[in-house]
Design an enzyme around this catalytic site. Structure first.
Site, PDB file in Angstrom:
ATOM      1  N   SER A 140      38.738  41.032  33.902  1.00 46.99           N
ATOM      2  CA  SER A 140      39.082  40.173  34.864  1.00 46.99           C
ATOM      3  C   SER A 140      37.870  40.667  36.081  1.00 46.99           C
ATOM      4  O   SER A 140      37.552  39.774  36.938  1.00 46.99           O
ATOM      5  CB  SER A 140      40.403  40.178  35.353  1.00 46.99           C
ATOM      6  OG  SER A 140      40.874  41.118  35.594  1.00 46.99           O
ATOM      7  N   HIS A 162      40.471  35.005  30.586  1.00 50.82           N
ATOM      8  CA  HIS A 162      39.445  34.722  31.240  1.00 50.82           C
ATOM      9  C   HIS A 162      38.541  34.287  30.170  1.00 50.82           C
ATOM     10  O   HIS A 162      37.362  33.801  30.509  1.00 50.82           O
ATOM     11  CB  HIS A 162      38.774  35.896  32.254  1.00 50.82           C
ATOM     12  CG  HIS A 162      39.553  36.184  33.234  1.00 50.82           C
ATOM     13  ND1 HIS A 162      39.511  35.646  34.340  1.00 50.82           N
ATOM     14  CD2 HIS A 162      40.645  36.945  33.551  1.00 50.82           C
ATOM     15  CE1 HIS A 162      40.232  36.079  35.389  1.00 50.82           C
ATOM     16  NE2 HIS A 162      40.901  37.140  34.689  1.00 50.82           N
ATOM     17  N   LYS A 170      43.236  29.400  34.976  1.00 50.88           N
ATOM     18  CA  LYS A 170      41.965  29.532  35.280  1.00 50.88           C
ATOM     19  C   LYS A 170      41.180  28.435  34.918  1.00 50.88           C
ATOM     20  O   LYS A 170      41.189  27.344  35.484  1.00 50.88           O
ATOM     21  CB  LYS A 170      41.631  30.961  34.722  1.00 50.88           C
ATOM     22  CG  LYS A 170      42.759  32.052  35.273  1.00 50.88           C
ATOM     23  CD  LYS A 170      42.370  33.349  35.034  1.00 50.88           C
ATOM     24  CE  LYS A 170      43.579  34.438  35.321  1.00 50.88           C
ATOM     25  NZ  LYS A 170      44.157  34.326  36.659  1.00 50.88           N
TER      26      LYS A 170
HETATM   27  C1  LIG Z   1      43.705  39.332  32.473  1.00 48.53           C
HETATM   28  C2  LIG Z   1      44.768  38.435  33.354  1.00 48.53           C
HETATM   29  N1  LIG Z   1      45.784  38.569  32.550  1.00 48.53           N
HETATM   30  C3  LIG Z   1      47.214  37.775  33.072  1.00 48.53           C
HETATM   31  C4  LIG Z   1      46.647  37.432  34.447  1.00 48.53           C
HETATM   32  C5  LIG Z   1      47.822  36.665  35.168  1.00 48.53           C
HETATM   33  O1  LIG Z   1      47.817  35.282  34.737  1.00 48.53           O
HETATM   34  P1  LIG Z   1      48.329  34.167  35.914  1.00 48.53           P
HETATM   35  O2  LIG Z   1      47.641  34.195  37.309  1.00 48.53           O
HETATM   36  O3  LIG Z   1      48.568  32.923  35.380  1.00 48.53           O
HETATM   37  O4  LIG Z   1      49.761  34.571  36.254  1.00 48.53           O
HETATM   38  C6  LIG Z   1      45.600  37.186  35.092  1.00 48.53           C
HETATM   39  C7  LIG Z   1      45.310  36.638  36.496  1.00 48.53           C
HETATM   40  O5  LIG Z   1      45.569  36.848  37.532  1.00 48.53           O
HETATM   41  C8  LIG Z   1      44.491  38.106  34.600  1.00 48.53           C
HETATM   42  O6  LIG Z   1      43.156  38.192  35.069  1.00 48.53           O
END
Ligand SMILES: Cc1ncc(COP(=O)(O)O)c(C=O)c1O
Length: 387
Positions: free
Chosen positions: A176, A204, A235
């Site tokens: 990310s 992502h 996202k």
């Molecule tokens: C790689 C990754 N996994 C999980 C999440 C968590 O997802 P969410 O924003 O839907 O809670 C994110 C984002 O913040 C992320 O970048």
């Protein structure tokens, strides 16, 4: 009791203090922040679907039919036919037998890993994995072994040290904060050779890579090899929620065991309807994806021409490494004064000394706006001695 005021003052001193910036318009290439029109560059709304009229109509239609709240948790009164439809659609999108929707990606990681693993397990986790993966590992009670970022030799060495246990390898599909893609082919090969369960967090990757935008696993043609596919609807899909996709019995097991799935009110039908429509659009709209990738390629090249250190990626996540936290904040503030918002990413989100501007583009960004951004970034980069 922790010493709150001294902790806060040392956070401030180290340039690590964080606060919210409040938008008063929809998530789009240009937004209103504190009454000013600003070019937004750090959003995860990669495909620009947060403002898509078709998705808004789907959400509005669901409000008219189902009302606004889910009214209960998923295993009591909060499951709607739309939840079932979305789970079936995700499974078909991901090429798996079954899928289950959680309220957020964070809750999905917590719930999946803590349901699957316990103290008898060893989890191999990439050093740059998202915090929600790490928290899921910690909650499970398993032994957490972090391998060097994308380093398959280090992973293999560590696998040999824990051969006798139940093992899981877990990785982000696209990292990310760096935008690079995990070496999933090598991970799948190692896992197969050593009988290890695999899990990929593709928060992502969905909407960006793979056939019909179905993600990083499809990009590598590994749908049969990766045991647990996790992702988020928040996202590129422009909605809210997380999911797990995999074999039917694994999903049934998670549904019955996972506390973050069981003990929380379900997502409202309007969000589920938005996710359903977004998946359809992503599947059909190859052009939007291509535009995003082309725009990102061009923008990265321009930054490199200016002399910035830009991580090599094939994704719209473009980290510009600044180094120390203070300069990163100064850079971000300088850009904001000129009408550009790029959040400063600092520890603990990224390792010390690698603070960065995490630029991410949207498919509907405008070339002229981005040319202006490049000009301003050049001026501030020079002023701070970064280029
Ligand atoms: C790689 C990754 N996994 C999980 C999440 C968590 O997802 P969410 O924003 O839907 O809670 C994110 C984002 O913040 C992320 O970048």
């Amino acid at each position: 009791m922790k010493n709150i005021s001294s902790t806060l003052s040392s956070i401030r001193k180290e340039g690590l203090y964080r606060d919210c910036r409040y938008l008063s318009s929809q998530q789009a290439p240009k937004v209103y922040i504190e009454g000013r029109k600003i070019i937004l560059l750090g959003s995860n709304n990669y495909l620009g679907l947060c403002e898509d009229i078709r998705i808004k109509e789907a959400a509005k239609g669901a409000i008219d039919k189902y009302g606004v709240g889910a009214g209960g948790s998923r295993l009591t009164t909060g499951s709607y036919d739309l939840h079932r439809e979305l789970e079936e659609k995700i499974a078909s999108f991901k090429g798996t037998e079954s899928a289950l929707v959680f309220n957020t990606g964070y809750m999905a990681n917590l719930g999946i890993i803590s349901a699957l693993c316990d103290r008898k397990w060893v989890i191999f986790s990439d050093k740059y994995n998202h915090a929600s993966i790490i928290d899921g590992c910690l909650l499970s009670g398993a032994k957490l072994i972090r391998y060097k970022h994308c380093d398959m030799e280090d992973l293999e060495r560590k696998i040999h040290m824990y051969k006798e246990s139940n093992n899981l390898i877990v990785t982000d599909g696209i990292f990310s904060m760096d935008g690079n893609v995990a070496p999933l082919k090598d991970i799948a090969r190692l896992a197969k050779a050593h009988g290890i369960v695999t899990m990929v967090d593709d928060a992502h990757g969905v909407g960006i890579l793979g056939k019909n935008g179905s993600g990083t696993i499809a990009h590598f043609n590994l749908s049969k090899e990766i045991d647990i596919q996790m992702g988020t609807l928040s996202k590129a899909l422009a909605s809210i929620g997380g999911y797990v996709a995999g074999k039917k019995d694994v999903i049934e097991y998670i549904k019955n065991i996972s506390r973050s799935f069981i003990f929380s009110t379900a997502l409202p039908p309007s969000s589920i309807a938005a996710s359903l429509r977004a998946i359809d659009i992503i599947r059909e709209d190859e052009e939007r994806r291509k535009k995003l990738i082309d725009l990102s390629e061009w923008f990265k090249k321009e930054l490199v021409k200016l002399g910035f250190r830009v991580t090599k990626t094939i994704t719209p996540i473009i980290p510009v490494i600044i180094g120390n936290a203070e300069n990163t904040v100064k850079f971000s503030k300088g850009l904001l004064e000129e009408g550009i918002y790029v959040p400063a990413i600092r520890p603990p989100t990224v390792p010390k000394g690698t603070s960065r501007l995490r630029i991410s583009l949207m498919a509907n960004h405008d070339y002229e706006d981005l040319k202006y951004v490049l000009k301003v970034i050049e001026i501030h980069g020079k002023r701070l001695g970064i280029i």
